[in-house]
Design an enzyme around this catalytic site. Structure first.
Site, PDB file in Angstrom:
ATOM      1  N   ARG A  44     -11.153  -1.135  -8.232  1.00 17.48           N
ATOM      2  CA  ARG A  44     -10.328  -0.670  -7.107  1.00 17.48           C
ATOM      3  C   ARG A  44      -9.816  -1.886  -6.352  1.00 17.48           C
ATOM      4  O   ARG A  44     -10.217  -3.008  -6.644  1.00 17.48           O
ATOM      5  CB  ARG A  44     -11.060   0.340  -6.196  1.00 17.48           C
ATOM      6  CG  ARG A  44     -12.524   0.159  -5.974  1.00 17.48           C
ATOM      7  CD  ARG A  44     -12.913  -1.088  -5.245  1.00 17.48           C
ATOM      8  NE  ARG A  44     -12.192  -1.234  -3.991  1.00 17.48           N
ATOM      9  CZ  ARG A  44     -12.048  -2.361  -3.326  1.00 17.48           C
ATOM     10  NH1 ARG A  44     -12.590  -3.492  -3.785  1.00 17.48           N
ATOM     11  NH2 ARG A  44     -11.385  -2.419  -2.200  1.00 17.48           N
ATOM     12  N   GLY A  45      -8.909  -1.615  -5.381  1.00 17.48           N
ATOM     13  CA  GLY A  45      -8.228  -2.720  -4.724  1.00 17.48           C
ATOM     14  C   GLY A  45      -6.902  -2.931  -5.437  1.00 17.48           C
ATOM     15  O   GLY A  45      -6.873  -3.007  -6.675  1.00 17.48           O
ATOM     16  N   ALA A  46      -5.819  -3.029  -4.657  1.00 13.53           N
ATOM     17  CA  ALA A  46      -4.477  -2.993  -5.251  1.00 13.53           C
ATOM     18  C   ALA A  46      -4.257  -4.043  -6.363  1.00 13.53           C
ATOM     19  O   ALA A  46      -3.891  -3.682  -7.487  1.00 13.53           O
ATOM     20  CB  ALA A  46      -3.436  -3.129  -4.142  1.00 13.53           C
ATOM     21  N   GLN A 187     -16.388   0.851   1.285  1.00 11.99           N
ATOM     22  CA  GLN A 187     -16.038  -0.428   0.638  1.00 11.99           C
ATOM     23  C   GLN A 187     -16.401  -1.624   1.525  1.00 11.99           C
ATOM     24  O   GLN A 187     -16.662  -2.714   1.030  1.00 11.99           O
ATOM     25  CB  GLN A 187     -14.531  -0.476   0.316  1.00 11.99           C
ATOM     26  CG  GLN A 187     -14.096   0.457  -0.785  1.00 11.99           C
ATOM     27  CD  GLN A 187     -13.638   1.792  -0.252  1.00 11.99           C
ATOM     28  OE1 GLN A 187     -14.119   2.274   0.761  1.00 11.99           O
ATOM     29  NE2 GLN A 187     -12.705   2.407  -0.947  1.00 11.99           N
ATOM     30  N   ASP A 228      -1.927  -2.159   0.337  1.00 13.45           N
ATOM     31  CA  ASP A 228      -1.737  -1.487  -0.961  1.00 13.45           C
ATOM     32  C   ASP A 228      -0.269  -1.322  -1.332  1.00 13.45           C
ATOM     33  O   ASP A 228       0.077  -1.221  -2.502  1.00 13.45           O
ATOM     34  CB  ASP A 228      -2.418  -0.118  -0.961  1.00 13.45           C
ATOM     35  CG  ASP A 228      -3.922  -0.294  -1.074  1.00 13.45           C
ATOM     36  OD1 ASP A 228      -4.570  -0.496  -0.031  1.00 13.45           O
ATOM     37  OD2 ASP A 228      -4.436  -0.276  -2.203  1.00 13.45           O
ATOM     38  N   LYS A 239      -6.148   0.897   3.469  1.00 11.69           N
ATOM     39  CA  LYS A 239      -7.259   1.859   3.565  1.00 11.69           C
ATOM     40  C   LYS A 239      -7.213   2.644   4.872  1.00 11.69           C
ATOM     41  O   LYS A 239      -6.954   2.077   5.927  1.00 11.69           O
ATOM     42  CB  LYS A 239      -8.577   1.085   3.437  1.00 11.69           C
ATOM     43  CG  LYS A 239      -9.837   1.901   3.510  1.00 11.69           C
ATOM     44  CD  LYS A 239      -9.866   3.070   2.554  1.00 11.69           C
ATOM     45  CE  LYS A 239      -9.675   2.664   1.114  1.00 11.69           C
ATOM     46  NZ  LYS A 239      -9.383   3.827   0.229  1.00 11.69           N
TER      47      LYS A 239
END
Ligand code: MRU
Length: 338
Positions: A44-46, A187, A228, A239
């Site tokens: 995860r994470g752009a 997160q 993102d 987020k």
């Protein structure tokens, strides 16, 4: 720290759903495994999603090379990968870049592999450059608030917002990082606190709803978060909870920055209203650590991201330098020089 490894035969993803309790790597030899890993947030994470999708395209090409219609196979694989998560534009950016290659070169596997590795390497380089520019904004003895995880785990390495913090820490400027825990999937607690502690960067964990009180006590000097997707006017998705932080920072006259590579900018959108915001399952909100915390049958709203208007930004930290308001057409000019 790294979350993505490529060893020619397989893509390995550090399973971020298990951190910080367990460090387990998930080997992927089939692009469909990567689709699932993105959907379930193993990765995860752009920027990390973009890098994983690039390597998944190589896995798809390996399989597609043995089929009668390579282009049709690859188009289907691309569609499946693109359907994994909607908000981070890096996914689509990486798939477009890889598509231009497989359409031009066909199943030239060594060349496609080199392209995916270039995407990975360039992301790491962009993060280091952002770190250098962003660190100049950090005052001596800074107490920095961040949200979610925009670190090495969320990128090709080093991090965007956490890259800025890492670079400032290397210059001896960071007194404390406050990490929002980032409900519902934590997160901040599970990943940011883990990542910073591993690098011996001072970190204090807070619940999301404590940020305002911390600011009111004068204990935050600046806020830096990831991104993102940013629209052409500087509105940006990050987020859920980022928008609230931006409003709080403005009220308390605290500088508020986002750090992002050019692969996170979507110039096709004039403003943030067009950014697709992912909504995830109700169980993420109505339960905690596998136990129900809300009454059965009560409806849940669970947007994974929110959109912060550009007016709340003090500046945008990029691999080419720091942009300050008014952004206007400057942002499009800045990011279209690829
Ligand atoms: O749902 P996630 O964990 O993928 O959300 C991640 C974020 O919102 C990050 O802040 C963003 O991707 C920037 S990462 C460099």
């Amino acid at each position: 720290m790294e979350a993505i490894r490529w060893n020619h035969d397989a893509l390995s993803l550090l399973d971020q759903t298990r951190l910080p309790l367990e460090e387990r790597w998930l080997p992927c030899t089939d692009y469909r495994q990567v689709v699932r890993a993105i959907r379930t947030m193993v990765v995860r994470g752009a920027p990390a999603i973009g890098v994983a999708a690039a390597y998944a395209t190589v896995l798809a090409a390996r399989e597609g090379a043995g089929t009668p219609d390579f282009a049709a196979f690859m188009a289907r694989a691309r569609e499946e990968l693109a359907s994994s998560r909607p908000t981070a534009v890096n996914l689509f950016w990486a798939l477009d870049r890889m598509e231009a290659c497989w359409r031009a070169w066909g199943p030239d596997l060594p060349r496609l592999e080199r392209e995916a590795q270039a995407i990975h390497r360039e992301d790491l380089e962009m993060n280091r450059a952002m770190g250098r520019f962003g660190a100049e904004l950090v005052p001596q003895g800074a107490r920095i608030l961040t949200h979610c995880n925009a670190g090495a785990l969320a990128t090709g390495g080093y991090g965007t917002a956490l890259g800025v913090i890492r670079a400032a820490h290397a210059q001896g400027k960071v007194a404390m990082v406050y990490a929002d825990e980032t409900r519902p999937l934590l997160q901040g607690a599970r990943l940011t606190a883990y990542e910073l502690a591993a690098d011996h960067i001072p970190v204090t964990l807070i619940c999301d709803d404590m940020a305002g009180a911390l600011m009111a006590r004068g204990q935050v000097d600046l806020v830096v978060v990831g991104c993102d997707r940013m629209a052409a006017n500087g509105d940006f998705a990050n987020k859920i909870g980022t928008y609230s932080l931006a409003v709080l920072a403005r009220h308390h006259h605290i500088p508020f920055y986002t750090a992002l590579p050019s692969s996170t900018v979507d110039l096709s959108l004039p403003d943030g209203r067009g950014i697709p915001v992912e909504e995830r399952g109700p169980e993420e909100v109505s339960s905690f650590a596998g136990r129900r915390t809300g009454p059965a049958g009560v409806p849940v709203w669970n947007p994974s991201f929110d959109v912060t208007p550009h007016q709340l930004l003090t500046g945008i930290i990029t691999e080419r330098g720091v942009l300050t308001p008014p952004f206007g057409r400057g942002l499009a000019r800045w990011f279209s020089q690829r």
